[in-house]
Design an enzyme around this catalytic site. Structure first.
Site, PDB file in Angstrom:
ATOM      1  N   ALA A   1       0.793  -1.245   0.000  1.00 21.31           N
ATOM      2  CA  ALA A   1       0.000   0.000   0.000  1.00 21.31           C
ATOM      3  C   ALA A   1       0.817   1.282   0.000  1.00 21.31           C
ATOM      4  CB  ALA A   1      -0.901   0.013   1.241  1.00 21.31           C
ATOM      5  N   SER A   2       2.150   1.182   0.055  1.00 22.34           N
ATOM      6  CA  SER A   2       2.929   2.370   0.392  1.00 22.34           C
ATOM      7  C   SER A   2       3.411   3.195  -0.783  1.00 22.34           C
ATOM      8  CB  SER A   2       4.140   1.951   1.232  1.00 22.34           C
ATOM      9  OG  SER A   2       4.910   1.028   0.499  1.00 22.34           O
TER      10      SER A   2
ATOM     11  N   GLU B   1       8.708  -1.255   4.436  1.00 23.98           N
ATOM     12  CA  GLU B   1       9.422   0.014   4.292  1.00 23.98           C
ATOM     13  C   GLU B   1      10.338   0.222   5.493  1.00 23.98           C
ATOM     14  OE1 GLU B   1       9.231   1.668   1.583  1.00 23.98           O
ATOM     15  OE2 GLU B   1       7.406   0.874   0.684  1.00 23.98           O
TER      16      GLU B   1
ATOM     17  N   ALA C   1       4.881  -9.129   4.022  1.00 28.00           N
ATOM     18  CA  ALA C   1       3.541  -9.635   3.685  1.00 28.00           C
ATOM     19  C   ALA C   1       3.543 -11.129   3.389  1.00 28.00           C
ATOM     20  CB  ALA C   1       2.995  -8.879   2.477  1.00 28.00           C
TER      21      ALA C   1
ATOM     22  N   LEU D   1       1.542  -5.990  -4.585  1.00 30.56           N
ATOM     23  CA  LEU D   1       2.921  -6.186  -4.141  1.00 30.56           C
ATOM     24  C   LEU D   1       3.877  -6.250  -5.332  1.00 30.56           C
ATOM     25  CD1 LEU D   1       3.329  -6.891  -1.036  1.00 30.56           C
ATOM     26  CD2 LEU D   1       4.148  -9.068  -1.865  1.00 30.56           C
TER      27      LEU D   1
ATOM     28  N   TYR E   1       0.110  -6.772 -15.785  1.00 36.04           N
ATOM     29  CA  TYR E   1       0.503  -5.996 -16.955  1.00 36.04           C
ATOM     30  C   TYR E   1       0.677  -6.972 -18.110  1.00 36.04           C
ATOM     31  CZ  TYR E   1       2.897  -2.754 -20.038  1.00 36.04           C
ATOM     32  OH  TYR E   1       3.219  -1.973 -21.122  1.00 36.04           O
TER      33      TYR E   1
ATOM     34  N   TYR F   1       8.909  -8.588 -21.359  1.00 39.14           N
ATOM     35  CA  TYR F   1       7.907  -8.547 -20.282  1.00 39.14           C
ATOM     36  C   TYR F   1       6.912  -9.706 -20.415  1.00 39.14           C
ATOM     37  CZ  TYR F   1       5.227  -6.992 -16.374  1.00 39.14           C
ATOM     38  OH  TYR F   1       4.622  -6.976 -15.156  1.00 39.14           O
TER      39      TYR F   1
ATOM     40  N   LYS G   1       2.821 -13.234 -14.014  1.00 39.40           N
ATOM     41  CA  LYS G   1       1.479 -12.659 -14.171  1.00 39.40           C
ATOM     42  C   LYS G   1       0.488 -13.735 -14.623  1.00 39.40           C
ATOM     43  CE  LYS G   1       2.419  -8.508 -12.867  1.00 39.40           C
ATOM     44  NZ  LYS G   1       2.079  -8.185 -11.474  1.00 39.40           N
TER      45      LYS G   1
HETATM   46  P1  NAI Z   1       5.956  -0.459  -6.104  1.00 33.11           P
HETATM   47  O1  NAI Z   1       7.350  -0.943  -6.040  1.00 33.11           O
HETATM   48  O2  NAI Z   1       5.700   0.985  -6.258  1.00 33.11           O
HETATM   49  O3  NAI Z   1       5.143  -0.951  -4.804  1.00 33.11           O
HETATM   50  C1  NAI Z   1       5.299  -2.212  -4.285  1.00 33.11           C
HETATM   51  C2  NAI Z   1       4.651  -2.303  -2.935  1.00 33.11           C
HETATM   52  O4  NAI Z   1       4.919  -3.617  -2.402  1.00 33.11           O
HETATM   53  C3  NAI Z   1       5.206  -1.317  -1.891  1.00 33.11           C
HETATM   54  O5  NAI Z   1       4.140  -0.874  -1.074  1.00 33.11           O
HETATM   55  C4  NAI Z   1       6.156  -2.171  -1.061  1.00 33.11           C
HETATM   56  O6  NAI Z   1       6.357  -1.719   0.277  1.00 33.11           O
HETATM   57  C5  NAI Z   1       5.401  -3.474  -1.073  1.00 33.11           C
HETATM   58  N1  NAI Z   1       6.222  -4.644  -0.735  1.00 33.11           N
HETATM   59  C6  NAI Z   1       7.279  -5.156  -1.414  1.00 33.11           C
HETATM   60  N2  NAI Z   1       7.744  -6.258  -0.784  1.00 33.11           N
HETATM   61  C7  NAI Z   1       6.961  -6.444   0.312  1.00 33.11           C
HETATM   62  C8  NAI Z   1       6.916  -7.407   1.344  1.00 33.11           C
HETATM   63  N3  NAI Z   1       7.760  -8.418   1.384  1.00 33.11           N
HETATM   64  N4  NAI Z   1       5.979  -7.264   2.313  1.00 33.11           N
HETATM   65  C9  NAI Z   1       5.101  -6.235   2.299  1.00 33.11           C
HETATM   66  N5  NAI Z   1       5.076  -5.312   1.325  1.00 33.11           N
HETATM   67  C10 NAI Z   1       5.999  -5.412   0.344  1.00 33.11           C
HETATM   68  O7  NAI Z   1       5.257  -1.304  -7.282  1.00 33.11           O
HETATM   69  P2  NAI Z   1       4.127  -1.004  -8.362  1.00 33.11           P
HETATM   70  O8  NAI Z   1       4.775  -0.690  -9.646  1.00 33.11           O
HETATM   71  O9  NAI Z   1       3.091  -0.099  -7.810  1.00 33.11           O
HETATM   72  O10 NAI Z   1       3.525  -2.475  -8.555  1.00 33.11           O
HETATM   73  C11 NAI Z   1       2.407  -2.971  -7.880  1.00 33.11           C
HETATM   74  C12 NAI Z   1       1.742  -4.015  -8.757  1.00 33.11           C
HETATM   75  O11 NAI Z   1       1.267  -3.389  -9.962  1.00 33.11           O
HETATM   76  C13 NAI Z   1       2.699  -5.138  -9.191  1.00 33.11           C
HETATM   77  O12 NAI Z   1       2.011  -6.374  -9.211  1.00 33.11           O
HETATM   78  C14 NAI Z   1       3.042  -4.725 -10.623  1.00 33.11           C
HETATM   79  O13 NAI Z   1       3.442  -5.808 -11.426  1.00 33.11           O
HETATM   80  C15 NAI Z   1       1.701  -4.157 -11.069  1.00 33.11           C
HETATM   81  N6  NAI Z   1       1.749  -3.320 -12.273  1.00 33.11           N
HETATM   82  C16 NAI Z   1       2.677  -2.328 -12.397  1.00 33.11           C
HETATM   83  C17 NAI Z   1       2.753  -1.603 -13.571  1.00 33.11           C
HETATM   84  C18 NAI Z   1       3.784  -0.525 -13.749  1.00 33.11           C
HETATM   85  O14 NAI Z   1       3.937  -0.031 -14.874  1.00 33.11           O
HETATM   86  N7  NAI Z   1       4.473  -0.114 -12.700  1.00 33.11           N
HETATM   87  C19 NAI Z   1       1.828  -1.856 -14.698  1.00 33.11           C
HETATM   88  C20 NAI Z   1       0.824  -2.848 -14.404  1.00 33.11           C
HETATM   89  C21 NAI Z   1       0.822  -3.578 -13.253  1.00 33.11           C
END
Ligand code: NAI
Length: 397
Positions: free
Chosen positions: A48-49, A74, A112, A140, A226, A236, A245
């Site tokens: 969520a962060s 975090e 998590a 995540l 994605y 990808y 995915k």
């Molecule tokens: P991000 O890196 O901004 O956020 C990841 C989140 O996961 C953070 O809140 C982090 O603290 C948390 N996290 C990581 N490891 C953890 C753990 N062990 N325990 C608890 N929390 C943990 O990533 P983003 O880009 O927002 O990705 C989120 C989802 O969206 C992923 O499944 C990604 O594949 C998907 N996505 C991302 C796209 C992009 O272009 N960035 C496009 C489409 C889907």
């Protein structure tokens, strides 16, 4: 205190906590400008962060007045040189803004993937969150996962499968346009990436939540995927992340079967390409974004995570204009995948080189602003505020 944006490759180590606060506020204001909408009232967001998870939380809290639980991994401040991670401050300031409006905003910072995190969240839902949640969002993105039963540590890799991919990439810290070579993954690397970024842990969460009786009748659970296009399929969709995915879709079917008796539903939301900590380190992806963002900015469809997630929840999942594909996946990514957008992006990418990658011909300025914003730099409406390490350390998450 001076805040420094330190970079190694495309990974940011520095953070401006006051910038993070303003960025959270900017996103809240964006949602408020769109007005209120009817949505879920008790939401659990895993991851969520930052970026998509944070944007989801902000849209649901400030658009639909949802109480939220956020789980993330975090780090807090230790010294002036090590102020912790942006997500730490995003959690804190989100909570402050949400509580100021009478909303519940509970942050859990921990792994998590562990049994402990799941148990802690379940106890909290039972005892302090009204007993049930009506939406569970799994957002995540991680490079590692320790299996909670065996203790084995798995690393995910971003690699192609069965082919070497050569293409343009940018190294943000060096401000360099480079040719990058991606070697194909081994079978073990593919399996490990599925273990980390696939849907197993999502299914574990849903099984534990159901068994504990904390899922409301009609509960919805969402996982962000994605798919991309031919332009990024080699590294990808057709690579290790694509396999992970695809595994989420298998797990969505399992979750759907197990939620049938409480009228629950698991949905894969295929989200658009955005600038996040996770996506900036995908080889070649920044260059795809430079092309895509220019085209989508010019035709008025470029979205940041808050714009995209707010549209998803407001108009699709809890609105009357959802667009599902034949596989039952929600497809807000159809603006990105529009054939005209893809053709224009491809044509533009072919012209990007070391001399012009950072010019107005590309989406470089947009990409870099969004990248800097992730760590609280270059934030709109930012006002410098004197803050001490002690004050930052005293902030409650
Ligand atoms: P991000 O890196 O901004 O956020 C990841 C989140 O996961 C953070 O809140 C982090 O603290 C948390 N996290 C990581 N490891 C953890 C753990 N062990 N325990 C608890 N929390 C943990 O990533 P983003 O880009 O927002 O990705 C989120 C989802 O969206 C992923 O499944 C990604 O594949 C998907 N996505 C991302 C796209 C992009 O272009 N960035 C496009 C489409 C889907």
């Amino acid at each position: 205190m001076k805040f420094e944006h330190k970079l190694r490759g495309n990974v940011s180590f520095g953070v401006n906590p006051i910038g993070c606060k303003q960025e959270v506020l900017n996103q809240i204001n964006y949602v408020k400008e769109q007005g209120a909408y009817d949505g879920p009232k008790k939401v659990l967001i895993i991851g969520a962060s930052s970026s998509y998870g944070l944007a989801t939380r902000i849209s649901l809290a400030f658009g639909a007045k949802a109480d939220t639980i956020g789980v993330s991994f975090e780090k807090g401040p230790k010294s002036e040189k090590n102020l912790g991670t942006a997500g730490w401050y995003n959690n804190i300031y989100f909570k402050q803004f949400a509580e100021a409006e009478g909303l519940v905003a509970k942050n859990f910072v921990g792994d998590a993937f562990s049994h402990e995190s799941k148990a802690e969240v379940i106890e909290y839902i039972k005892n302090e969150f009204g007993g049930k949640v009506d939406l569970v969002v799994y957002s995540l993105a991680s490079g590692v996962r320790v299996d909670p039963d065996t203790g084995v540590r798995y690393n995910s890799v971003i690699k192609s499968i069965n082919q070497t991919v050569v293409g343009p990439h940018i190294d943000i810290s060096k401000h360099e346009f480079q040719e990058h070579t991606l070697e194909p993954a081994t079978e073990e690397e593919i399996a490990n990436t599925v273990k980390v970024m696939g849907g197993e842990d999502w299914q574990f969460w849903m099984e534990d939540l159901k068994e504990a009786g904390v899922l409301a009748d009609g509960v919805l659970t969402v996982n962000y995927s994605y798919l991309g296009s031919d332009l990024n399929r080699p590294y990808y969709g057709g690579g290790t992340l694509g396999r992970a995915k695809a595994d989420c879709e298998v797990k969505a079917a399992n979750i759907n079967a197990s939620l049938a008796d409480i009228n629950g539903k698991a949905t894969i939301v295929v989200a658009t390409a955005v600038t996040t900590k996770a996506s900036s380190v995908i080889p070649f992806f920044p260059v795809y974004c430079l092309g895509l963002y220019r085209v989508m900015e010019d035709n008025g469809t470029h979205e940041t995570p808050i714009m995209h997630q707010d549209r998803i929840y407001r108009t699709m999942l809890y609105g009357n204009a959802p667009e599902y594909d034949d596989e039952g996946r929600l497809r807000p990514d159809n603006w990105e995948l529009d054939p005209e957008v893809q053709a224009a992006t491809e044509a533009l990418i072919m012209t990007i080189d070391a001399d012009n990658f950072d010019s107005d011909k590309t989406g470089y300025a947009v990409f870099m602003k969004e990248f800097n914003n992730l760590s609280g730099f270059d934030v709109d409406n930012y006002v410098d505020e004197e803050v001490t390490l002690e004050e930052l350390m005293a902030l409650e998450y």
